[in-house]
Write an enzyme that holds these catalytic residues in place. Structure first.
Site, short mmCIF file in Angstrom:
data_model
loop_
_atom_site.label_atom_id
_atom_site.label_comp_id
_atom_site.label_asym_id
_atom_site.label_seq_id
_atom_site.Cartn_x
_atom_site.Cartn_y
_atom_site.Cartn_z
N GLY A 116 0.84 -1.16 0.06
CA GLY A 116 0.01 0.00 -0.10
C GLY A 116 0.87 1.34 -0.11
O GLY A 116 1.97 1.13 0.29
N THR A 120 2.31 10.09 2.05
CA THR A 120 3.49 10.33 2.57
C THR A 120 4.41 9.00 2.46
O THR A 120 5.59 9.14 1.91
CB THR A 120 3.66 10.53 3.92
OG1 THR A 120 2.76 11.74 4.23
CG2 THR A 120 5.27 11.05 4.55
N VAL A 123 4.69 1.31 1.11
CA VAL A 123 4.94 -0.19 2.01
C VAL A 123 5.24 -1.12 1.07
O VAL A 123 4.13 -1.49 0.47
CB VAL A 123 3.80 -0.51 3.17
CG1 VAL A 123 4.35 -1.57 4.20
CG2 VAL A 123 3.59 0.96 3.88
N ASP A 247 -5.21 10.46 14.00
CA ASP A 247 -5.86 9.51 13.00
C ASP A 247 -6.21 8.13 13.14
O ASP A 247 -5.75 7.30 12.94
CB ASP A 247 -4.85 9.72 11.67
CG ASP A 247 -5.51 9.43 10.45
OD1 ASP A 247 -6.79 9.17 10.47
OD2 ASP A 247 -4.65 9.04 9.44
#
Length: 469
Positions: A116, A120, A123, A247
């Site tokens: 994913g 920023t 991965v 978040d």
């Protein structure tokens, strides 16, 4: 004879002139680089430098000395990279834990899967030469944050430094916050030629899939919620103080061997909100608002904790906890749901309530009213296993094509089988769930039996003849 006329004095004067020229040339060269990047737009340059300085000041607070006291190295922007690498001089030494996997170990890595990417970070799942699979988290050079920075400032070097801050912060937090429900930092590397900048090496997990989790047995859903509460209790009094997950979303978590683990910490905050009156201590959510008290020390004490707890309720508990819960445990579950919905209890009290549910479930105390005679309706064949099974589906099951459920004992399994007209037998083996409960396989019939010292078959007497042709 004056001092400057001596050979030694002349040497000192020349050395001072050389040093002065060196400093002037360095400043001139640095100014040229800034002018190339920004031209005459000094305000934009200063704004980027100010933002970088603020971020590294925030990062400073996460690194501690061996005496476990916060330090303030007063690192300049030009020294920020060296600071993160632990290369600052003796007066401002930063101690960073050594990690097992570094740039050398990553040299022979092989990308296996793309896990994913976001604004920023990117991965990847990679295989290391020694056969270990890890998750590699690095800066997304094509991400939204990098593009926006380049649009605003047009300085690739400082934009990369600016964007990589979140990953640096995450590495620092993973070094300081260690808990079974936080993903483990296995190493790090900063080598632009190898991995394109700073990279975090993490234990490899699978992204949390809420739809899949909703279809899993209640015991597994309870495990996720229990792990989350244990994590939040730790964060409420961590080595860095009270930590808020700003978040808070299911996508910030992964599953590792059945355990929920927090994997994204870049938006975590270790600051408690300052206040002058109670109205400054407000929590606003789409459907609810809360107001806490402003403490005598002018801090909204507990605000981070309550923010995390209510987010756990609305993103996890609501969907995972009540549905398909054992009927005998539902009063305890409803109490947890009501108290977290209204924020009537602290995270410590919530964890105590969860641990009580776990104890009841593991010990079988919620089944103490089952009649002892319930297993008399079954013929027990110990040391046997059924073959040629005719299986039926039940939900939720540990086995997609059959009916495999968690039970405390043969009595609970007999209760389940007796309540289903399709069930003619069930078997128990040594396989157990994370709570230590047995796994029982329920079926509508089978063709024959074979010896198995680790298994026992229970056949309903009223249907025994029909179950075994």
């Amino acid at each position: 004879m004056t001092f400057s006329n001596t050979p030694f004095g002349l040497f000192i004067v020349l050395a001072l002139v050389f040093l002065t020229l060196t400093v002037v040339l360095k400043k001139w060269h640095f100014g040229l680089r800034e002018e190339e990047a920004f031209g005459d737009d000094a305000p934009e340059r200063n704004r980027l430098l100010q933002q970088l300085q603020e971020r590294y000041q925030e990062l400073d607070k996460l690194y501690v000395t061996s005496s476990d006291e916060f330090i303030s190295p007063h690192v300049s922007i030009n020294d920020s990279i060296d600071y993160i690498n632990g290369e600052i001089g003796a007066d401002n030494t930063v101690t960073i834990n050594e990690t097992d996997i570094g740039c050398e170990e990553l040299a022979g890595m092989k990308a296996v899967d793309f896990l994913g990417s976001g604004y920023t970070k990117t991965v990847l799942k990679v295989a290391l030469p020694q056969g270990l699979f890890v998750a590699l988290k690095s800066v997304n050079h094509q991400g939204t944050d990098m593009r926006m920075c380049m649009d605003d400032f047009k300085d690739s070097q400082r934009c990369l430094e600016f964007v990589s801050f979140k990953l640096r912060k995450e590495i620092a937090l993973l070094q300081r916050l260690q808990h079974p429900n936080i993903v483990q930092l296995k190493g790090q590397c900063q080598d632009s030629a190898l991995v394109g900048g700073i990279t975090a090496v993490l234990e490899q997990g699978t992204p949390l899939q809420m739809i899949q989790l909703l279809q899993s047995p209640w015991e597994e859903r309870f495990r996720v919620c229990l792990g989350l509460v244990r994590l939040l209790q730790y964060l409420s009094q961590s080595p860095l103080g009270s930590v808020a997950l700003l978040d808070f979303q299911p996508r910030q978590f992964v599953m590792v061997s059945g355990e929920l683990k927090l994997t994204d910490l870049d938006d975590a905050s270790i600051k408690e909100t300052a206040c002058r009156e109670d109205s400054d201590c407000g929590l606003q959510f789409p459907l609810r608002n809360f107001t806490l008290r402003c403490s005598p020390s002018r801090i909204c004490k507990g605000l981070n904790e309550m923010r995390n707890l209510y987010n756990a309720y609305r993103y996890f508990f609501t969907y995972l906890l009540p549905h398909q819960a054992p009927s005998q445990l539902k009063p305890l579950i409803h109490h947890i749901m009501n108290s977290t919905r209204d924020l009537k209890q602290s995270i410590n009290e919530t964890l105590i309530a969860f641990e009580e549910v776990l104890h009841m479930y593991q010990s079988g105390l919620h089944l103490e009213n089952l009649p002892p005679s319930i297993t008399r309706d079954y013929t027990v064949l110990k040391g046997m296993r059924s073959v040629g099974n005719m299986e039926y589906r039940c939900w939720p099951s540990y086995k997609q094509q059959g009916c495999l459920l968690s039970v405390h004992s043969a009595k609970e399994a007999a209760l389940i089988c007796s309540s289903n007209p399709q069930c003619t037998s069930f078997s128990l083996s040594n396989d157990r769930t994370w709570t230590g409960r047995l796994l029982a396989s329920f079926r509508s019939g089978f063709s024959h039996l074979v010896p198995d010292i680790n298994s026992a078959v229970y056949m309903r007497k009223v249907k025994a003849l029909g179950a075994v042709p």
